[in-house]
Scaffold this motif. Structure first.
Motif, PDB file in Angstrom:
ATOM      1  N   GLU A 103      19.435  22.747 -38.760  1.00 42.99           N
ATOM      2  CA  GLU A 103      18.708  22.107 -39.843  1.00 42.99           C
ATOM      3  C   GLU A 103      19.398  20.813 -40.273  1.00 42.99           C
ATOM      4  O   GLU A 103      20.535  20.535 -39.882  1.00 42.99           O
ATOM      5  CB  GLU A 103      18.591  23.068 -41.026  1.00 42.99           C
ATOM      6  N   ILE A 104      18.700  20.031 -41.085  1.00 43.39           N
ATOM      7  CA  ILE A 104      19.307  18.809 -41.606  1.00 43.39           C
ATOM      8  C   ILE A 104      20.574  19.175 -42.383  1.00 43.39           C
ATOM      9  O   ILE A 104      20.648  20.218 -43.026  1.00 43.39           O
ATOM     10  CB  ILE A 104      18.320  18.029 -42.501  1.00 43.39           C
ATOM     11  N   LEU A 125      23.395  14.265 -43.214  1.00 42.92           N
ATOM     12  CA  LEU A 125      22.643  14.229 -41.960  1.00 42.92           C
ATOM     13  C   LEU A 125      21.189  14.536 -42.278  1.00 42.92           C
ATOM     14  O   LEU A 125      20.876  15.598 -42.822  1.00 42.92           O
ATOM     15  CB  LEU A 125      23.212  15.248 -40.972  1.00 42.92           C
ATOM     16  N   ASP A 126      20.306  13.604 -41.945  1.00 41.71           N
ATOM     17  CA  ASP A 126      18.895  13.744 -42.315  1.00 41.71           C
ATOM     18  C   ASP A 126      17.990  13.995 -41.115  1.00 41.71           C
ATOM     19  O   ASP A 126      16.776  13.809 -41.196  1.00 41.71           O
ATOM     20  CB  ASP A 126      18.429  12.501 -43.077  1.00 41.71           C
ATOM     21  N   VAL A 127      18.582  14.434 -39.989  1.00 42.89           N
ATOM     22  CA  VAL A 127      17.824  14.706 -38.770  1.00 42.89           C
ATOM     23  C   VAL A 127      18.199  16.097 -38.264  1.00 42.89           C
ATOM     24  O   VAL A 127      19.359  16.505 -38.367  1.00 42.89           O
ATOM     25  CB  VAL A 127      18.130  13.651 -37.684  1.00 42.89           C
ATOM     26  N   ILE A 128      17.248  16.834 -37.706  1.00 44.81           N
ATOM     27  CA  ILE A 128      17.532  18.164 -37.164  1.00 44.81           C
ATOM     28  C   ILE A 128      18.046  18.054 -35.727  1.00 44.81           C
ATOM     29  O   ILE A 128      17.868  17.042 -35.053  1.00 44.81           O
ATOM     30  CB  ILE A 128      16.284  19.071 -37.203  1.00 44.81           C
ATOM     31  N   MET A 130      21.115  17.992 -34.316  1.00 50.38           N
ATOM     32  CA  MET A 130      22.222  17.118 -33.946  1.00 50.38           C
ATOM     33  C   MET A 130      23.370  17.918 -33.311  1.00 50.38           C
ATOM     34  O   MET A 130      23.529  19.109 -33.558  1.00 50.38           O
ATOM     35  CB  MET A 130      22.714  16.342 -35.162  1.00 50.38           C
ATOM     36  N   ASP A 135      27.635  12.688 -35.697  1.00 55.54           N
ATOM     37  CA  ASP A 135      26.255  12.396 -36.097  1.00 55.54           C
ATOM     38  C   ASP A 135      26.106  12.371 -37.616  1.00 55.54           C
ATOM     39  O   ASP A 135      25.131  11.824 -38.138  1.00 55.54           O
ATOM     40  CB  ASP A 135      25.296  13.435 -35.510  1.00 55.54           C
ATOM     41  N   CYS A 136      27.050  12.999 -38.333  1.00 55.43           N
ATOM     42  CA  CYS A 136      27.008  12.970 -39.796  1.00 55.43           C
ATOM     43  C   CYS A 136      27.295  11.545 -40.266  1.00 55.43           C
ATOM     44  O   CYS A 136      28.268  10.929 -39.840  1.00 55.43           O
ATOM     45  CB  CYS A 136      28.035  13.940 -40.378  1.00 55.43           C
ATOM     46  N   LYS A 137      26.458  11.031 -41.134  1.00 54.83           N
ATOM     47  CA  LYS A 137      26.566   9.640 -41.571  1.00 54.83           C
ATOM     48  C   LYS A 137      27.387   9.545 -42.856  1.00 54.83           C
ATOM     49  O   LYS A 137      27.337  10.437 -43.706  1.00 54.83           O
ATOM     50  CB  LYS A 137      25.168   9.068 -41.806  1.00 54.83           C
ATOM     51  N   SER A 151      21.743  16.599 -46.962  1.00 52.70           N
ATOM     52  CA  SER A 151      20.777  15.857 -46.159  1.00 52.70           C
ATOM     53  C   SER A 151      20.617  14.419 -46.631  1.00 52.70           C
ATOM     54  O   SER A 151      19.961  13.617 -45.964  1.00 52.70           O
ATOM     55  CB  SER A 151      19.413  16.556 -46.209  1.00 52.70           C
ATOM     56  N   GLU A 152      21.206  14.092 -47.767  1.00 53.28           N
ATOM     57  CA  GLU A 152      21.179  12.726 -48.273  1.00 53.28           C
ATOM     58  C   GLU A 152      22.302  12.548 -49.287  1.00 53.28           C
ATOM     59  O   GLU A 152      22.840  13.524 -49.810  1.00 53.28           O
ATOM     60  CB  GLU A 152      19.830  12.403 -48.927  1.00 53.28           C
TER      61      GLU A 152
END
Length: 206
Positions: A103-104, A125-128, A130, A135-137, A151-152
């Motif tokens: 999940e996100i 992380l806002d994308v499933i 990963m 990938d975590c921003k 997720s944000e």
């Protein structure tokens, strides 16, 4: 059936009899590998469903693929038909026919995962689906991510600021200052209290 019986005997689970008029239990046939018959008196065998396999003949129940694996075809006969969940997916239960995406806010960098890892505070992380912690921003300045698996990022509330990236919490405006602006990036954005007023509490909004 035996003479005098009021009803016929049933074939045992794991066996079946596809025709009428049988006179002996030895006529019951065993289910082939990859099939099963869970109920007594079956006239046919069923294919092992996706997520399960039948390695031997005469099975009343198929065996389930373990957690972290999946199997998407019916009638499988070997444990090797169970495939490890790909990176970015997971499976917590036995007998899965697919692996859900992480999940996100989470990722999986290994195959065969039974759970996903959460992005650490200060990242999101806002994308499933990963596959790496990379990938975590990072949260930008003026923002924060106080919890795992976000997720944000959250805007710094009034009375706080954040000049750095990848922060789990925003700094409070120092004593003698206050902040009414959300998302402040610098301490200089905190306003000085008027000469006739003072605050000794960091993070004041007025």
């Amino acid at each position: 059936p035996e003479e005098g019986l009021e009803r016929c005997n049933r074939c045992a689970p794991g066996t079946f009899l596809p025709y009428l008029g049988a006179i002996d239990l030895i006529e019951c046939q065993r289910c082939e590998a990859g099939q099963y018959a869970s109920e007594p008196g079956s006239d046919t065998c069923k294919l092992c469903p996706p997520g399960e396999y039948g390695p031997s003949i005469g099975m009343a129940q198929c065996l389930k693929c373990p957690s972290g694996y999946f199997q998407d075809e019916a009638g499988s006969t070997t444990r090797s038909s169970c495939k490890r969940c790909p990176k970015g997916t997971f499976s917590t239960r036995e007998g899965a026919n697919r692996c859900p995406f992480c999940e996100i806010g989470t990722f999986s960098n290994e195959t065969g995962s039974v759970s996903c890892y959460s992005c650490v505070p200060g990242t999101y992380l806002d994308v499933i689906g990963m596959t790496s912690q990379e990938d975590c921003k990072q949260c930008e300045s003026g923002l924060q991510a106080p919890s795992y698996g976000m997720s944000e990022c959250v805007v710094c509330p009034a009375g706080t600021y954040n000049p750095l990236t990848r922060q789990s919490e925003c700094a409070k405006c120092p004593e003698g200052t206050y902040g009414q602006k959300q998302g402040a990036r610098e301490a200089s954005e905190c306003d000085q209290c008027p000469r006739w007023r003072f605050t000794s509490s960091p993070g004041s909004t007025s």
